[in-house]
Design an enzyme around this catalytic site. Structure first.
Site, PDB file in Angstrom:
ATOM      1  N   ALA A 130      -4.753  28.174  13.195  1.00  0.00           N
ATOM      2  CA  ALA A 130      -3.487  27.863  12.502  1.00  0.00           C
ATOM      3  C   ALA A 130      -2.660  29.113  12.222  1.00  0.00           C
ATOM      4  O   ALA A 130      -3.181  30.149  11.817  1.00  0.00           O
ATOM      5  CB  ALA A 130      -3.715  27.125  11.198  1.00  0.00           C
ATOM      6  N   GLY A 131      -1.378  28.975  12.470  1.00  0.00           N
ATOM      7  CA  GLY A 131      -0.419  29.997  12.082  1.00  0.00           C
ATOM      8  C   GLY A 131       0.047  30.920  13.189  1.00  0.00           C
ATOM      9  O   GLY A 131       1.058  31.603  13.044  1.00  0.00           O
TER      10      GLY A 131
ATOM     11  N   GLY B  56       1.094  24.992  11.666  1.00  0.00           N
ATOM     12  CA  GLY B  56       2.401  24.670  12.228  1.00  0.00           C
ATOM     13  C   GLY B  56       3.519  25.609  11.828  1.00  0.00           C
ATOM     14  O   GLY B  56       4.674  25.398  12.200  1.00  0.00           O
TER      15      GLY B  56
ATOM     16  N   LYS C 247     -14.608  19.682  14.392  1.00  0.00           N
ATOM     17  CA  LYS C 247     -13.797  20.570  13.560  1.00  0.00           C
ATOM     18  C   LYS C 247     -13.547  19.874  12.223  1.00  0.00           C
ATOM     19  O   LYS C 247     -12.918  18.815  12.166  1.00  0.00           O
ATOM     20  CB  LYS C 247     -12.464  20.883  14.236  1.00  0.00           C
TER      21      LYS C 247
ATOM     22  N   ASN D  49      -2.257  25.069  18.474  1.00  0.00           N
ATOM     23  CA  ASN D  49      -1.625  23.882  19.049  1.00  0.00           C
ATOM     24  C   ASN D  49      -0.102  24.058  19.112  1.00  0.00           C
ATOM     25  O   ASN D  49       0.503  24.159  20.169  1.00  0.00           O
ATOM     26  CB  ASN D  49      -2.013  22.641  18.233  1.00  0.00           C
ATOM     27  N   THR D  50       0.518  24.164  17.944  1.00  0.00           N
ATOM     28  CA  THR D  50       1.984  24.174  17.889  1.00  0.00           C
ATOM     29  C   THR D  50       2.586  25.358  18.638  1.00  0.00           C
ATOM     30  O   THR D  50       3.644  25.217  19.258  1.00  0.00           O
ATOM     31  CB  THR D  50       2.454  24.183  16.419  1.00  0.00           C
TER      32      THR D  50
END
Lengths: 67, 260
Positions: B188-189, B162, B101, B210-211
């Site tokens: 993301a997001g 995040g 990535k 992830n987050t």
């Protein structure tokens, strides 16, 4: 001799230490890691025969959690 | 449902890709990833802790390479050179592993991607034989350029890394998806399962997060919710939604046979 490991100056006993011996000294034996010496990747297969010299700059990296 | 996500010639039954950061400990990391059903997991490449005691546990022991496909990332890199250097080290670390990535950031405050450096790094990595999944902004022109360079998947942001703000520009994502001949994954997001389902309903091939899982009150339950959302969103996309109408003179119950 003195070498830089991950940006920090480190004093090592004796000359001509190999990367394998260094890995042992650092308690990293058996860990999955990759080494760059003075900007060049040192393949794991060459750890036994690659000798360190005074002033060498080493990066020792591994995988950590990340996104 | 027997359809797979194909990335760089390999088939995956899960369309959810997950990060391994921000968990309480490796046990929680592993439990959340198991609950998510993810097969591809991202890892970061960092300097090892010098002066550690022998036998200190490592992430890779909890996520054996026989069970998961690693996706080493370039998180925290702000130049093409740093990103390329990081991934070459990752390839050595992971015995010649090619799937990576790429992300090159432009600003430490927002973590917004620097697409100019990203393009420069992508060119070098593709030429060097890497299979590059590339994180980028939701700019359709840049996404297409990254495809033309030879990236194996393009991964536009839904919103900032995040942030958990969800999908801020579904229209741009739709244009990227329409134009792409390679898999498009939102990266993301995403903040909640609903966001993940919307991404899949737009026609994304997958979602990387992830987050949203790690920072949930109950990460393991959220990982399971994300798995279902990805599956539900994918099926909803494939099933084809009904057209939207402001109102309809076509009730769901018969208009004949009324009593009285």
């Amino acid at each position: 001799m003195q070498i830089f490991i991950n940006g920090k100056l480190k004093q090592l006993d004796g000359e001509n230490m190999t990367i394998s011996a260094l890995v042992l000294t650092l308690n990293l034996t058996g860990k999955r890691l990759a080494v760059e010496k003075n900007g060049e990747i040192v393949p794991r297969s060459l750890f036994l025969e690659t000798k360190l010299r005074d002033g060498d700059k080493l990066e020792i990296i591994g995988a950590v959690g990340g996104g | 449902m027997n359809e797979h996500l194909i990335i760089a010639g390999k088939a995956y039954h899960s369309r959810l890709l997950v990060g391994t950061g921000k968990y309480k400990d490796f046990t929680e990391t592993r439990a959340a990833i198991d609950a998510s059903g993810a097969q591809i997991v991202t890892v970061a490449i960092r300097r090892v802790n010098i002066g550690q005691t022998a036998g200190e546990p490592s992430l890779l022991e909890y996520l054996p390479p026989e069970e998961f496909t690693y996706l080493p990332n370039t998180a925290g890199c702000y130049s093409a050179d740093d990103a390329v250097r990081t991934l070459r080290l990752a390839r050595e670390l992971l015995d010649g592993h090619k799937l990576v990535k790429l992300e090159v950031l432009g600003d430490p405050k927002t973590l917004y991607p620097n697409v100019i450096e990203t393009i420069a790094a992508a060119k070098v990595l593709v030429k060097d034989g890497f299979d590059v999944m590339v994180y980028t902004s939701d700019d359709p022109i840049i996404a297409k350029q990254l495809e033309e360079i030879g990236c194996c998947a393009v991964m536009p942001l839904a919103s900032l890394i995040g942030s958990g703000m969800g999908i801020l520009n579904p229209w741009n994502l739709q244009i990227i998806i329409e134009n792409a001949k390679i898999p498009v994954l939102v990266d993301a997001g995403v903040g909640c399962a609903g966001d993940a389902a919307i991404a899949m309903e737009l026609g994304c091939d997958g979602v990387l997060m992830n987050t949203a899982i790690a920072a949930a009150r109950d990460p393991i339950m959220m990982a399971g919710a994300m798995k279902k959302a990805i599956e539900a969103g994918r099926e909803s996309f494939l099933a084809g939604r009904m057209p939207k109408k402001l109102y309809s003179a076509s009730p769901s119950s018969p208009t004949s046979g009324m009593i009285g």
